[in-house]
Design a protein around this motif. Structure first.
Motif, PDB file in Angstrom:
ATOM      1  N   SER A 148       0.815  -1.214   0.000  1.00 26.98           N
ATOM      2  CA  SER A 148       0.000   0.000   0.000  1.00 26.98           C
ATOM      3  C   SER A 148       0.848   1.263   0.000  1.00 26.98           C
ATOM      4  N   LEU A 149       2.094   1.152   0.398  1.00 24.65           N
ATOM      5  CA  LEU A 149       2.975   2.318   0.520  1.00 24.65           C
ATOM      6  C   LEU A 149       4.008   2.417  -0.593  1.00 24.65           C
ATOM      7  N   ALA A 150       4.278   1.303  -1.293  1.00 20.76           N
ATOM      8  CA  ALA A 150       5.378   1.267  -2.267  1.00 20.76           C
ATOM      9  C   ALA A 150       4.916   0.694  -3.600  1.00 20.76           C
ATOM     10  N   ASP A 151       3.753   1.138  -4.040  1.00 21.58           N
ATOM     11  CA  ASP A 151       3.257   0.772  -5.377  1.00 21.58           C
ATOM     12  C   ASP A 151       3.204  -0.734  -5.591  1.00 21.58           C
ATOM     13  N   GLY A 152       2.773  -1.454  -4.570  1.00 25.95           N
ATOM     14  CA  GLY A 152       2.584  -2.889  -4.700  1.00 25.95           C
ATOM     15  C   GLY A 152       3.837  -3.727  -4.515  1.00 25.95           C
ATOM     16  N   ARG A 153       4.993  -3.108  -4.277  1.00 31.43           N
ATOM     17  CA  ARG A 153       6.232  -3.882  -4.157  1.00 31.43           C
ATOM     18  C   ARG A 153       6.286  -4.655  -2.847  1.00 31.43           C
ATOM     19  N   ARG A 154       6.946  -5.800  -2.908  1.00 33.28           N
ATOM     20  CA  ARG A 154       7.134  -6.667  -1.748  1.00 33.28           C
ATOM     21  C   ARG A 154       8.599  -7.084  -1.695  1.00 33.28           C
ATOM     22  N   VAL A 155       8.945  -7.865  -0.688  1.00 35.47           N
ATOM     23  CA  VAL A 155      10.268  -8.481  -0.627  1.00 35.47           C
ATOM     24  C   VAL A 155      10.081  -9.988  -0.452  1.00 35.47           C
ATOM     25  N   THR A 156      11.140 -10.738  -0.723  1.00 35.25           N
ATOM     26  CA  THR A 156      11.095 -12.193  -0.590  1.00 35.25           C
ATOM     27  C   THR A 156      12.214 -12.647   0.330  1.00 35.25           C
ATOM     28  N   VAL A 157      11.877 -13.493   1.294  1.00 33.32           N
ATOM     29  CA  VAL A 157      12.877 -14.086   2.184  1.00 33.32           C
ATOM     30  C   VAL A 157      13.360 -15.387   1.553  1.00 33.32           C
ATOM     31  N   TYR A 158      14.627 -15.381   1.146  1.00 38.71           N
ATOM     32  CA  TYR A 158      15.261 -16.553   0.537  1.00 38.71           C
ATOM     33  C   TYR A 158      16.754 -16.398   0.798  1.00 38.71           C
ATOM     34  N   ALA A 159      17.326 -17.276   1.574  1.00 42.20           N
ATOM     35  CA  ALA A 159      18.675 -17.082   2.098  1.00 42.20           C
ATOM     36  C   ALA A 159      19.720 -17.003   0.999  1.00 42.20           C
ATOM     37  N   GLN A 160      20.759 -16.207   1.248  1.00 37.67           N
ATOM     38  CA  GLN A 160      21.861 -16.099   0.304  1.00 37.67           C
ATOM     39  C   GLN A 160      22.476 -17.457   0.018  1.00 37.67           C
ATOM     40  N   THR A 161      22.532 -18.328   1.020  1.00 37.32           N
ATOM     41  CA  THR A 161      23.083 -19.666   0.803  1.00 37.32           C
ATOM     42  C   THR A 161      22.335 -20.387  -0.318  1.00 37.32           C
ATOM     43  N   GLU A 162      21.020 -20.187  -0.369  1.00 38.65           N
ATOM     44  CA  GLU A 162      20.223 -20.878  -1.387  1.00 38.65           C
ATOM     45  C   GLU A 162      20.389 -20.219  -2.758  1.00 38.65           C
ATOM     46  N   VAL A 163      20.474 -18.885  -2.788  1.00 40.40           N
ATOM     47  CA  VAL A 163      20.752 -18.188  -4.046  1.00 40.40           C
ATOM     48  C   VAL A 163      22.064 -18.692  -4.642  1.00 40.40           C
ATOM     49  N   VAL A 164      23.082 -18.793  -3.800  1.00 39.98           N
ATOM     50  CA  VAL A 164      24.399 -19.232  -4.257  1.00 39.98           C
ATOM     51  C   VAL A 164      24.348 -20.672  -4.759  1.00 39.98           C
ATOM     52  N   LYS A 165      23.674 -21.547  -4.042  1.00 40.81           N
ATOM     53  CA  LYS A 165      23.562 -22.949  -4.486  1.00 40.81           C
ATOM     54  C   LYS A 165      22.911 -23.032  -5.868  1.00 40.81           C
ATOM     55  N   ASP A 166      21.844 -22.259  -6.058  1.00 39.90           N
ATOM     56  CA  ASP A 166      21.148 -22.284  -7.344  1.00 39.90           C
ATOM     57  C   ASP A 166      22.061 -21.798  -8.475  1.00 39.90           C
ATOM     58  N   LEU A 167      22.781 -20.708  -8.231  1.00 42.58           N
ATOM     59  CA  LEU A 167      23.636 -20.147  -9.272  1.00 42.58           C
ATOM     60  C   LEU A 167      24.858 -21.023  -9.553  1.00 42.58           C
ATOM     61  N   ILE A 168      25.421 -21.638  -8.520  1.00 42.75           N
ATOM     62  CA  ILE A 168      26.543 -22.546  -8.733  1.00 42.75           C
ATOM     63  C   ILE A 168      26.112 -23.736  -9.591  1.00 42.75           C
ATOM     64  N   ALA A 169      24.956 -24.308  -9.273  1.00 40.36           N
ATOM     65  CA  ALA A 169      24.469 -25.456 -10.043  1.00 40.36           C
ATOM     66  C   ALA A 169      24.302 -25.088 -11.520  1.00 40.36           C
ATOM     67  N   LEU A 170      23.746 -23.906 -11.798  1.00 43.24           N
ATOM     68  CA  LEU A 170      23.568 -23.474 -13.182  1.00 43.24           C
ATOM     69  C   LEU A 170      24.912 -23.227 -13.868  1.00 43.24           C
ATOM     70  N   GLN A 171      25.837 -22.602 -13.154  1.00 41.83           N
ATOM     71  CA  GLN A 171      27.141 -22.302 -13.755  1.00 41.83           C
ATOM     72  C   GLN A 171      27.888 -23.583 -14.105  1.00 41.83           C
ATOM     73  N   LEU A 172      27.870 -24.542 -13.208  1.00 41.77           N
ATOM     74  CA  LEU A 172      28.588 -25.784 -13.461  1.00 41.77           C
ATOM     75  C   LEU A 172      27.929 -26.602 -14.571  1.00 41.77           C
ATOM     76  N   ALA A 173      26.612 -26.492 -14.688  1.00 40.79           N
ATOM     77  CA  ALA A 173      25.895 -27.272 -15.695  1.00 40.79           C
ATOM     78  C   ALA A 173      25.937 -26.640 -17.075  1.00 40.79           C
ATOM     79  N   GLU A 174      25.913 -25.291 -17.126  1.00 42.46           N
ATOM     80  CA  GLU A 174      25.724 -24.632 -18.414  1.00 42.46           C
ATOM     81  C   GLU A 174      26.732 -23.534 -18.725  1.00 42.46           C
ATOM     82  N   GLY A 175      27.345 -22.954 -17.700  1.00 42.21           N
ATOM     83  CA  GLY A 175      28.151 -21.756 -17.906  1.00 42.21           C
ATOM     84  C   GLY A 175      29.609 -22.036 -18.170  1.00 42.21           C
ATOM     85  N   GLY A 176      30.408 -20.972 -18.086  1.00 46.18           N
ATOM     86  CA  GLY A 176      31.843 -21.077 -18.280  1.00 46.18           C
ATOM     87  C   GLY A 176      32.523 -21.619 -17.043  1.00 46.18           C
TER      88      GLY A 176
END
Length: 398
Positions: free
Chosen positions: A90-118
């Motif tokens: 109601s105060l920020a044009d409908g914006r919200r935040v999401t609780v998702y630990a940095q540890t999990e963000v890192v795990k997701d990105l590492i898995a993608l990098q090792l599978a598909e990236g450089g």
């Protein structure tokens, strides 16, 4: 070995940049000094702004985030032994935040990098960056016991406050702005359900406290403590009792946290730090390599993500057209947003914490400011807009 973009640091900033570049068809190599286990277990932030969530989804790292992340529509402020909820949508044009630990963000990105990236090289210790002002800078590092050199078109330092990339900017050309706060956070992880559905920020005459979470069954809680505190000085019972005292409410004297086994204790010093400029020649800095914020405003990971989103756009533009205008304006573009986040984090920190030498007059000013947030739509909107994240810059004047 040569690559288009050499990325120093395999934390969330470096990994997100590598992923964004991969989706744009730009090759990169990520060098991380720690082993994979350490990187995936490193406890840091847990609040993601909408722009960070959008970037993770867009690069293919949103599946588990969407399944397990907890969307929050507000926070609760406790002060003067009373509570007030700040409603974000109601105060920020409908914006919200999401609780998702940095540890999990890192795990997701590492898995993608090792599978598909450089290449993503763990335990690759970078010693120096040379040739920042040439068209082919080099990164010197040790990996698997061998001294190696990686040449690049561009080097991006995502190696944190203590990394080596910042030293590539000549000392006489860089300016450092810093504030060290006279208190720290004692942070714990506990196998206990969160105290509430949203975060609780508490100001009290005993000091600051924060009730957060990592999942529906794991709580993340913080206490303001003096600098130099040894976590071993705090027994589990002492921690729980002090948390309950700082969250106390006159309207609900029976309110208590849900207790459980404490699985981790650590002390986090508090500082604000900005290095200008965030670029020199072919070397660009992002995240904690360029700026640090106290965690009170939940800005650290989100500022790092904003940096690399802007940087990925600039590198993609250069790769497609040969034009360097967005890369040349990268530092100025990001620093405008960095300083707003620094200001917000400073405001949250100094308003909610009790300094060691604080006078009763200063305490009353803090309560007055918190009361204004509770009674003024404009003051509450200012907090909500900054907490959920200001718009990402889109160019030199964005």
């Amino acid at each position: 070995m040569h690559t288009t973009v050499g990325i120093i640091g395999g934390g969330p900033a470096g990994l997100l940049l590598a992923r964004l570049l991969h989706t744009a068809g730009i090759d990169s190599v990520v060098l991380e000094s720690r082993d994979r286990r350490y990187v995936e277990q490193r406890q840091r932030a847990g609040i993601l702004e909408q722009a960070t969530v959008d970037a993770l989804r867009a690069c293919g790292a949103g599946a588990r985030l969407d399944a397990e992340g907890m969307v929050h529509d507000g926070i609760e402020l406790r002060f003067d032994r009373r509570a007030h909820r700040v409603d974000f949508p109601s105060l920020a044009d409908g914006r919200r935040v999401t609780v998702y630990a940095q540890t999990e963000v890192v795990k997701d990105l590492i898995a993608l990098q090792l599978a598909e990236g450089g290449p993503l090289l763990f335990e690759a210790e970078v010693h120096a960056v040379e040739g920042a002002d040439t068209d082919r800078p080099s990164i010197h590092y040790t990996h698997e016991g061998e001294e190696q050199t990686l040449t690049c078109d561009y080097v991006v330092g995502c190696d944190g406050f203590h990394g080596v990339a910042r030293n590539a900017v000549p000392e006489h050309l860089r300016t450092t702005y810093e504030r060290v706060y006279p208190y720290s956070w004692l942070g714990i992880l506990a196998d206990a359900p969160p105290a509430a559905d949203e975060l609780i920020y508490a100001h009290s005459d005993r000091g600051f406290a924060l009730a957060s979470m990592r999942s529906p069954s794991v709580s993340r809680l913080y206490l303001q403590v003096p600098n130099g505190t040894d976590p071993a000085e705090w027994s589990d019972d002492r921690i729980w009792d002090e948390l309950d005292a700082r969250f106390a409410l006159d309207a609900d004297p029976g309110w208590r946290l849900k207790r459980g086994p404490i699985t981790s204790k650590s002390v986090l010093p508090m500082r604000s730090h900005v290095t200008e400029p965030m670029a020199y020649g072919q070397v660009l800095l992002a995240g904690d390599a360029a700026h640090i914020v106290p965690p009170t405003g939940a800005k650290g990971l989100n500022l790092a993500a904003a940096d690399v989103i802007v940087l990925a756009r600039a590198l993609t533009h250069w790769h497609a057209t040969g034009a360097t205008d967005l890369l040349e304006s990268y530092s100025d573009t990001c620093l405008r947003r960095v300083w707003r986040a620094e200001h917000f984090s400073y405001f949250m920190t100094t308003t909610l914490h009790t300094a060691p030498d604080q006078s009763p007059f200063e305490t009353r000013l803090q309560i007055s400011q918190l009361d204004r947030v509770a009674t003024s739509h404009h003051a509450a909107a200012e907090l909500a807009e900054n907490y959920t994240g200001l718009p990402l810059p889109t160019g030199p004047t964005g």
